[in-house]
Design a protein around this motif. Structure first.
Motif, PDB file in Angstrom:
ATOM      1  N   ILE A  67      -5.331  13.496  -7.771  1.00  0.00           N
ATOM      2  CA  ILE A  67      -5.062  11.843  -8.080  1.00  0.00           C
ATOM      3  C   ILE A  67      -6.112  11.219  -8.712  1.00  0.00           C
ATOM      4  O   ILE A  67      -6.075  10.049  -9.052  1.00  0.00           O
ATOM      5  CB  ILE A  67      -4.592  11.231  -6.540  1.00  0.00           C
ATOM      6  CG1 ILE A  67      -3.436  11.806  -6.166  1.00  0.00           C
ATOM      7  CG2 ILE A  67      -4.466   9.734  -6.767  1.00  0.00           C
ATOM      8  CD1 ILE A  67      -2.780  11.689  -4.788  1.00  0.00           C
ATOM      9  N   LEU A 114      -7.061  13.595  -2.763  1.00  0.00           N
ATOM     10  CA  LEU A 114      -7.102  12.339  -3.555  1.00  0.00           C
ATOM     11  C   LEU A 114      -8.167  12.429  -4.614  1.00  0.00           C
ATOM     12  O   LEU A 114      -8.084  11.555  -5.748  1.00  0.00           O
ATOM     13  CB  LEU A 114      -7.722  11.133  -2.438  1.00  0.00           C
ATOM     14  CG  LEU A 114      -6.813  10.652  -1.342  1.00  0.00           C
ATOM     15  CD1 LEU A 114      -7.455   9.827  -0.554  1.00  0.00           C
ATOM     16  CD2 LEU A 114      -5.641   9.886  -2.068  1.00  0.00           C
ATOM     17  N   THR A 132       0.805  -1.142  -0.180  1.00  0.00           N
ATOM     18  CA  THR A 132       0.097   0.033   0.270  1.00  0.00           C
ATOM     19  C   THR A 132       0.728   1.401   0.145  1.00  0.00           C
ATOM     20  O   THR A 132       1.806   1.305   0.644  1.00  0.00           O
ATOM     21  CB  THR A 132      -0.978   0.094   1.336  1.00  0.00           C
ATOM     22  OG1 THR A 132      -1.691  -1.372   1.384  1.00  0.00           O
ATOM     23  CG2 THR A 132      -1.770   1.356   1.431  1.00  0.00           C
ATOM     24  N   HIS A 147      -3.083   4.870  -9.025  1.00  0.00           N
ATOM     25  CA  HIS A 147      -4.574   4.426  -8.590  1.00  0.00           C
ATOM     26  C   HIS A 147      -5.244   3.891  -9.866  1.00  0.00           C
ATOM     27  O   HIS A 147      -5.864   2.653  -9.564  1.00  0.00           O
ATOM     28  CB  HIS A 147      -5.188   5.744  -8.403  1.00  0.00           C
ATOM     29  CG  HIS A 147      -6.424   5.836  -8.354  1.00  0.00           C
ATOM     30  ND1 HIS A 147      -7.177   4.732  -7.313  1.00  0.00           N
ATOM     31  CD2 HIS A 147      -7.519   6.440  -9.047  1.00  0.00           C
ATOM     32  CE1 HIS A 147      -8.455   4.974  -7.497  1.00  0.00           C
ATOM     33  NE2 HIS A 147      -8.779   5.946  -8.541  1.00  0.00           N
ATOM     34  N   ARG A 148      -4.871   4.221 -11.001  1.00  0.00           N
ATOM     35  CA  ARG A 148      -5.840   3.444 -12.129  1.00  0.00           C
ATOM     36  C   ARG A 148      -5.262   2.122 -12.214  1.00  0.00           C
ATOM     37  O   ARG A 148      -5.999   1.334 -12.873  1.00  0.00           O
ATOM     38  CB  ARG A 148      -5.378   4.499 -13.542  1.00  0.00           C
ATOM     39  CG  ARG A 148      -6.085   5.800 -13.451  1.00  0.00           C
ATOM     40  CD  ARG A 148      -5.904   6.375 -14.989  1.00  0.00           C
ATOM     41  NE  ARG A 148      -4.610   6.652 -15.384  1.00  0.00           N
ATOM     42  CZ  ARG A 148      -3.765   7.581 -15.024  1.00  0.00           C
ATOM     43  NH1 ARG A 148      -4.322   8.662 -14.328  1.00  0.00           N
ATOM     44  NH2 ARG A 148      -2.476   7.875 -15.644  1.00  0.00           N
ATOM     45  N   ALA A 151     -10.410   5.081   0.511  1.00  0.00           N
ATOM     46  CA  ALA A 151      -8.953   5.285   0.963  1.00  0.00           C
ATOM     47  C   ALA A 151      -8.491   5.579   2.435  1.00  0.00           C
ATOM     48  O   ALA A 151      -7.590   5.101   3.047  1.00  0.00           O
ATOM     49  CB  ALA A 151      -8.174   6.414  -0.127  1.00  0.00           C
ATOM     50  N   TRP A 164       1.236   9.191  -9.270  1.00  0.00           N
ATOM     51  CA  TRP A 164       0.292   8.698  -8.180  1.00  0.00           C
ATOM     52  C   TRP A 164      -0.979   8.118  -8.657  1.00  0.00           C
ATOM     53  O   TRP A 164      -1.587   7.333  -8.286  1.00  0.00           O
ATOM     54  CB  TRP A 164       0.170   9.565  -6.983  1.00  0.00           C
ATOM     55  CG  TRP A 164       1.684   9.816  -6.229  1.00  0.00           C
ATOM     56  CD1 TRP A 164       2.470   8.938  -6.040  1.00  0.00           C
ATOM     57  CD2 TRP A 164       1.699  10.735  -5.182  1.00  0.00           C
ATOM     58  NE1 TRP A 164       3.325   9.400  -5.286  1.00  0.00           N
ATOM     59  CE2 TRP A 164       3.167  10.520  -4.769  1.00  0.00           C
ATOM     60  CE3 TRP A 164       0.901  11.945  -4.662  1.00  0.00           C
ATOM     61  CZ2 TRP A 164       3.715  11.309  -3.703  1.00  0.00           C
ATOM     62  CZ3 TRP A 164       1.512  12.732  -3.739  1.00  0.00           C
ATOM     63  CH2 TRP A 164       2.838  12.214  -2.910  1.00  0.00           C
ATOM     64  N   ALA A 165      -1.549   9.161  -9.724  1.00  0.00           N
ATOM     65  CA  ALA A 165      -2.829   8.881 -10.405  1.00  0.00           C
ATOM     66  C   ALA A 165      -2.663   7.630 -11.167  1.00  0.00           C
ATOM     67  O   ALA A 165      -3.696   6.764 -11.149  1.00  0.00           O
ATOM     68  CB  ALA A 165      -3.242  10.189 -11.326  1.00  0.00           C
ATOM     69  N   GLU A 223     -14.060   6.233  -4.097  1.00  0.00           N
ATOM     70  CA  GLU A 223     -12.701   5.610  -4.002  1.00  0.00           C
ATOM     71  C   GLU A 223     -11.965   6.510  -3.030  1.00  0.00           C
ATOM     72  O   GLU A 223     -11.050   5.968  -2.263  1.00  0.00           O
ATOM     73  CB  GLU A 223     -11.833   5.941  -5.373  1.00  0.00           C
ATOM     74  CG  GLU A 223     -12.513   4.641  -6.095  1.00  0.00           C
ATOM     75  CD  GLU A 223     -12.172   5.110  -7.594  1.00  0.00           C
ATOM     76  OE1 GLU A 223     -12.223   4.155  -8.724  1.00  0.00           O
ATOM     77  OE2 GLU A 223     -11.616   6.373  -7.858  1.00  0.00           O
ATOM     78  N   LEU A 241      -3.991   2.817  -2.288  1.00  0.00           N
ATOM     79  CA  LEU A 241      -3.378   4.268  -1.739  1.00  0.00           C
ATOM     80  C   LEU A 241      -4.267   4.621  -0.684  1.00  0.00           C
ATOM     81  O   LEU A 241      -5.488   4.815  -0.373  1.00  0.00           O
ATOM     82  CB  LEU A 241      -3.631   5.276  -2.924  1.00  0.00           C
ATOM     83  CG  LEU A 241      -3.159   4.853  -4.356  1.00  0.00           C
ATOM     84  CD1 LEU A 241      -3.486   6.173  -5.118  1.00  0.00           C
ATOM     85  CD2 LEU A 241      -1.706   4.714  -4.441  1.00  0.00           C
ATOM     86  N   MET A 280      -9.329  10.160  -7.972  1.00  0.00           N
ATOM     87  CA  MET A 280     -10.198   9.191  -7.193  1.00  0.00           C
ATOM     88  C   MET A 280     -11.635   9.705  -7.213  1.00  0.00           C
ATOM     89  O   MET A 280     -11.730  10.898  -7.426  1.00  0.00           O
ATOM     90  CB  MET A 280     -10.095   8.848  -5.889  1.00  0.00           C
ATOM     91  CG  MET A 280      -8.569   8.304  -5.629  1.00  0.00           C
ATOM     92  SD  MET A 280      -8.527   7.807  -3.858  1.00  0.00           S
ATOM     93  CE  MET A 280      -6.820   6.841  -4.299  1.00  0.00           C
TER      94      MET A 280
END
Ligand SMILES: [Zn+2]
Length: 398
Positions: free
Chosen positions: A327, A323, A261, A293-294, A337, A289-290, A333, A299, A329
């Motif tokens: 990022i 986030l 994580t 996530h995808r 997180a 970071w995005a 999502e 995260l 989300m």
């Protein structure tokens, strides 16, 4: 024992939105979650927060430092205080987090095991503090990052002894400084502090003892090491080289395949502008970071609360909005997180970060629908910690 029935127009259970419903609390635990529209059980004390209110699990910050005072120079300020003074200030910091709806914090570095001392108080007075998952003094190399917190250890035997000491004292997580950090002169963010085999020994011993493991890593080289060593969470994840943050596709792929994580350092009070340096680094890191996530990498938001004026101990709700912003989300999502995903990262799955029978009754009641606007997390009506209701002045909130 009286059953409390909390009714609201919407519930988010840590994973998904549920319709209008009721959360039943008994003995500090969630006894049931009812979305059938049934009447409260006989004898239950009903608190109806109204159709515009939502109930969500209490938020979880996966990276805080209760010993740091969120001032301009938290290290000097820490060094000026004795442990008794520090503990008083830490109680205040913990209370501030709780009143913002942060019902669990993972403290990733204290001095003299003070966060552990504080966490033991919560078994008597859960309404005073968030639940605290404590690491104790972070393990670091001699003169390494945050050495002034007292966790220096070098070589296989000292490292194993350090893990065992933390376990014997009652820590639930082992934190290792795997690279240098900005706060500590003489250390370098782009350089590892340990050999991979030593890091692996730390992780193996911690896991053998039932503890989770967290690695502070800015350095790309150290990120590769801690992924090899099998750490459960990576903190900061900033891909540092000598030229600053430089994410590479190869390292991104290793993270995706690792199962670890990523505890991203997010959250900033809107009235304290980020320094130009940090803003520049974040602009470089957000797209990576995005992409993580995808790709489905878990995260969480670890605010590093306490380390600067922009990061008081109640900053987490602002991190949730981050986030969802850079990022990418969805609101669901982003809420996961800081609830169920964060609970998993802290070794608390099923106990925290969810509305389900048997979980601790740590939850927040907010005056709006967080699925349409995450800023609703800052419109708090009430915080419940282990079934106790807490409002800003410490009295019941209805
Ligand atoms: Zn930290």
């Amino acid at each position: 024992m009286v059953i409390q029935a909390l009714r609201a127009g919407g519930l988010f259970d840590g994973t998904r939105a549920r319709g209008p419903g009721m959360v039943l609390i008994r003995d500090g635990l969630i006894a049931d979650v009812d979305t059938t529209g049934a009447a409260p059980p006989e004898g239950a004390e009903l608190v109806d927060f109204g159709m515009d209110a939502w109930i969500v699990p209490g938020l979880i910050d996966t990276h805080v430092h209760l010993v740091f005072d969120a001032g301009d120079d938290p290290v000097s300020s820490l060094e000026e205080k004795d442990d008794d003074t520090l503990l008083v200030d830490m109680r205040r910091a913990a209370g501030r987090a709780l009143r913002a709806g942060v019902t669990t914090v993972r403290d990733l570095g204290d001095r003299s095991y003070l966060a552990l001392t504080l966490s033991q108080e919560t078994s008597y007075w859960p309404h005073m503090h968030p639940h605290i998952v404590a690491a104790g003094p972070p393990i670091t190399s001699p003169g390494g990052h945050c050495h002034f917190l007292g966790g220096e250890a070098w070589g296989h035997d000292e490292l194993i002894a350090a893990v065992r000491e933390r376990h014997e004292r009652g820590c639930q997580v082992v934190k290792v400084m795997a690279s240098g950090g900005k706060m500590t002169p003489g250390t370098f963010m782009h350089r590892p502090q340990y050999q991979t085999e030593d890091l692996r020994a730390v992780v193996d011993e911690a896991h053998r003892l039932g503890m989770t493991t967290a690695a502070h890593v800015h350095s790309s080289l150290a990120m590769a090491q801690v992924l090899d060593a099998g750490f459960d969470t990576l903190e900061h994840v900033s891909f540092y080289t000598e030229e600053g943050p430089r994410p590479t596709p190869a390292l991104v792929d290793r993270i995706i395949g690792s199962g670890a994580t990523m505890s991203l350092t997010l959250g900033n009070m809107p009235d304290v502008p980020r320094c130009a340096d940090l803003a520049h680094c974040l602009r470089r890191l957000y797209p990576t970071w995005a992409a993580l996530h995808r790709a489905g990498v878990p995260l969480t938001a670890g605010t590093d609360a306490g380390i600067s004026r922009a990061k008081p101990h109640d900053v987490l709700p602002h991190a949730v909005e981050e986030l969802a912003g850079p990022i990418g989300m969805t609101p669901v999502e982003a809420l996961r997180a800081v609830t169920s995903v964060a609970a998993g990262a802290c070794g608390l799955a099923g106990r925290k970060g969810c509305l389900m029978p048997g979980a601790d009754a740590d939850l927040v009641v907010i005056g709006g629908n967080p699925l349409t606007d995450l800023a609703a997390l800052r419109a708090l009506r009430c915080v419940f910690r282990a079934g106790h209701s807490i409002d800003r002045i410490g009295a019941p909130c209805w």
